[in-house]
Design an enzyme around this catalytic site. Sequence first.
Site, mmCIF file in Angstrom:
data_model
loop_
_atom_site.group_PDB
_atom_site.id
_atom_site.type_symbol
_atom_site.label_atom_id
_atom_site.label_comp_id
_atom_site.label_asym_id
_atom_site.label_seq_id
_atom_site.Cartn_x
_atom_site.Cartn_y
_atom_site.Cartn_z
ATOM 1 N N GLY A 92 0.795 -1.238 0.000
ATOM 2 C CA GLY A 92 0.000 0.000 0.000
ATOM 3 C C GLY A 92 0.818 1.273 0.000
ATOM 4 N N SER A 133 2.231 8.721 1.458
ATOM 5 C CA SER A 133 1.442 7.569 1.911
ATOM 6 C C SER A 133 1.671 7.302 3.396
ATOM 7 C CB SER A 133 1.877 6.292 1.174
ATOM 8 O OG SER A 133 1.579 6.364 -0.185
ATOM 9 N N TYR A 135 -18.275 9.814 2.557
ATOM 10 C CA TYR A 135 -17.454 8.604 2.714
ATOM 11 C C TYR A 135 -18.215 7.356 2.242
ATOM 12 C CZ TYR A 135 -13.436 6.136 4.704
ATOM 13 O OH TYR A 135 -12.293 5.384 4.874
ATOM 14 N N LYS A 147 -15.011 -0.263 5.243
ATOM 15 C CA LYS A 147 -14.146 -0.203 6.438
ATOM 16 C C LYS A 147 -14.788 -0.973 7.602
ATOM 17 C CE LYS A 147 -10.604 2.353 5.087
ATOM 18 N NZ LYS A 147 -9.335 1.681 4.736
ATOM 19 N N ILE A 181 -5.686 12.581 6.875
ATOM 20 C CA ILE A 181 -4.347 13.064 6.488
ATOM 21 C C ILE A 181 -4.371 13.236 4.965
ATOM 22 C CG2 ILE A 181 -1.869 12.566 6.489
ATOM 23 C CD1 ILE A 181 -2.402 10.422 8.622
ATOM 24 N N THR A 225 -3.446 12.607 1.637
ATOM 25 C CA THR A 225 -2.691 11.624 0.848
ATOM 26 C C THR A 225 -3.414 11.464 -0.486
ATOM 27 O OG1 THR A 225 -4.016 9.788 1.657
ATOM 28 C CG2 THR A 225 -2.015 10.289 2.913
ATOM 29 N N LEU A 226 -2.833 10.623 -1.345
ATOM 30 C CA LEU A 226 -3.455 10.376 -2.653
ATOM 31 C C LEU A 226 -4.874 9.826 -2.493
ATOM 32 C CD1 LEU A 226 -2.653 10.425 -5.667
ATOM 33 C CD2 LEU A 226 -1.944 8.032 -5.424
ATOM 34 N N ALA A 227 -5.037 8.825 -1.626
ATOM 35 C CA ALA A 227 -6.353 8.201 -1.430
ATOM 36 C C ALA A 227 -7.345 9.230 -0.867
ATOM 37 C CB ALA A 227 -6.239 7.006 -0.497
HETATM 38 P P1 NAD Z 1 -2.367 6.214 -0.417
HETATM 39 O O1 NAD Z 1 -3.077 6.604 -1.663
HETATM 40 O O2 NAD Z 1 -0.993 6.708 -0.258
HETATM 41 O O3 NAD Z 1 -2.407 4.639 -0.213
HETATM 42 C C1 NAD Z 1 -3.437 3.831 -0.728
HETATM 43 C C2 NAD Z 1 -2.758 2.667 -1.384
HETATM 44 O O4 NAD Z 1 -3.719 1.701 -1.847
HETATM 45 C C3 NAD Z 1 -1.926 3.063 -2.611
HETATM 46 O O5 NAD Z 1 -0.611 2.609 -2.462
HETATM 47 C C4 NAD Z 1 -2.604 2.336 -3.757
HETATM 48 O O6 NAD Z 1 -1.688 1.946 -4.766
HETATM 49 C C5 NAD Z 1 -3.164 1.133 -3.007
HETATM 50 N N1 NAD Z 1 -4.155 0.412 -3.804
HETATM 51 C C6 NAD Z 1 -5.374 0.831 -4.252
HETATM 52 N N2 NAD Z 1 -5.941 -0.107 -5.011
HETATM 53 C C7 NAD Z 1 -5.084 -1.167 -5.045
HETATM 54 C C8 NAD Z 1 -5.092 -2.450 -5.680
HETATM 55 N N3 NAD Z 1 -6.097 -2.845 -6.463
HETATM 56 N N4 NAD Z 1 -4.023 -3.264 -5.486
HETATM 57 C C9 NAD Z 1 -2.981 -2.880 -4.731
HETATM 58 N N5 NAD Z 1 -2.924 -1.693 -4.101
HETATM 59 C C10 NAD Z 1 -3.949 -0.840 -4.264
HETATM 60 O O7 NAD Z 1 -3.304 6.779 0.762
HETATM 61 P P2 NAD Z 1 -3.255 6.532 2.349
HETATM 62 O O8 NAD Z 1 -4.076 7.615 2.919
HETATM 63 O O9 NAD Z 1 -1.860 6.337 2.798
HETATM 64 O O10 NAD Z 1 -4.108 5.193 2.497
HETATM 65 C C11 NAD Z 1 -3.651 4.052 3.180
HETATM 66 C C12 NAD Z 1 -4.760 3.470 4.029
HETATM 67 O O11 NAD Z 1 -5.066 4.373 5.094
HETATM 68 C C13 NAD Z 1 -6.081 3.214 3.286
HETATM 69 O O12 NAD Z 1 -6.655 2.024 3.762
HETATM 70 C C14 NAD Z 1 -6.921 4.404 3.743
HETATM 71 O O13 NAD Z 1 -8.303 4.131 3.639
HETATM 72 C C15 NAD Z 1 -6.464 4.502 5.178
HETATM 73 N N6 NAD Z 1 -6.797 5.750 5.852
HETATM 74 C C16 NAD Z 1 -6.426 6.928 5.321
HETATM 75 C C17 NAD Z 1 -6.776 8.103 5.973
HETATM 76 C C18 NAD Z 1 -6.403 9.441 5.381
HETATM 77 O O14 NAD Z 1 -7.025 10.432 5.753
HETATM 78 N N7 NAD Z 1 -5.415 9.521 4.510
HETATM 79 C C19 NAD Z 1 -7.497 8.060 7.186
HETATM 80 C C20 NAD Z 1 -7.840 6.828 7.715
HETATM 81 C C21 NAD Z 1 -7.501 5.662 7.038
#
Ligand code: NAD
Length: 254
Positions: A11, A17, A154, A161, A190, A192-194
Amino acid sequence: MVEGKNILVVGLANKYSIAAAISSSLHENGATLGFSYQNERFEKFINEFSKDNGGDFTQVCDLSSDKDIKNLISTAVEKWGKIDGIVHSVGFAPADQISGNIEDCITREGFQITHDVSSYSFAGLLKEAHPHMSENSSIITLTYVGSQEATPNYNVMGMAKASLEASVRYFASTLGSKGIRVNSISAGPIKTLAAAGISGFSKMLDIYKEKSPLKKNITTDDVANVAYFLISDLSSSVTGQTIYVDNGFNIVGY
Ligand code: NAD
């Protein structure tokens, strides 16, 4: 407390990230890491990051493919024999699913894709990896409070989730007897890309800062500290939990 452990990180997309901060912390504390990435788009960054952060291998793995998951675990086992930890930091929903009211945007296809990538990917990974996990190993995933509370925009991601958090409890309950711990971190927002894909995300950051007891936003390093605790032997009696790293936001009502 993670010295000499072999940890698979799934991920990582770029330096922003959450997985990047977790990986750096694990590396700085002596862990050996293996990285997977979703597709070629991320290859260059992952290879460079791996070089700088104690990476033993990098491998492409689209988590919507069982074959890719099998190949990833085979590579880790060939390299290490046993896996001591997994960081699953993956989420995805099509953009039209996380914008607007749920009744206006949810579709069968959107539901399936979101649940497949954001929840089943974790279950699929553990199904393949668990026979190769060492005793006293630890698996973590990332979740969000939108699983428990209806959060604007969301939508189906909150449903995925909730499924992911239930998965954590089911796997923790059966893998515990093999010495494998399974937990999730529920992080505050936070950038990030997602996160950029969620409508109104900047507003969310402002509301968190105002409403959370600690009156600030969280950083990826805040999450990395708790991830380190969960992957390390410090958390040897903790399993099946969702641990909030959100400056206390989740405890506050109106
Ligand atoms: P991110 O975009 O950096 O990471 C998300 C990752 O998921 C990426 O590396 C992407 O390549 C990967 N991904 C998506 N589809 C995929 C697939 N089919 N196969 C393999 N990989 C795949 O963003 P992030 O914020 O670091 O997200 C990481 C986790 O943290 C996620 O589960 C996100 O829901 C969770 N999260 C994020 C936040 C926030 O605000 N950023 C808050 C709570 C939870």
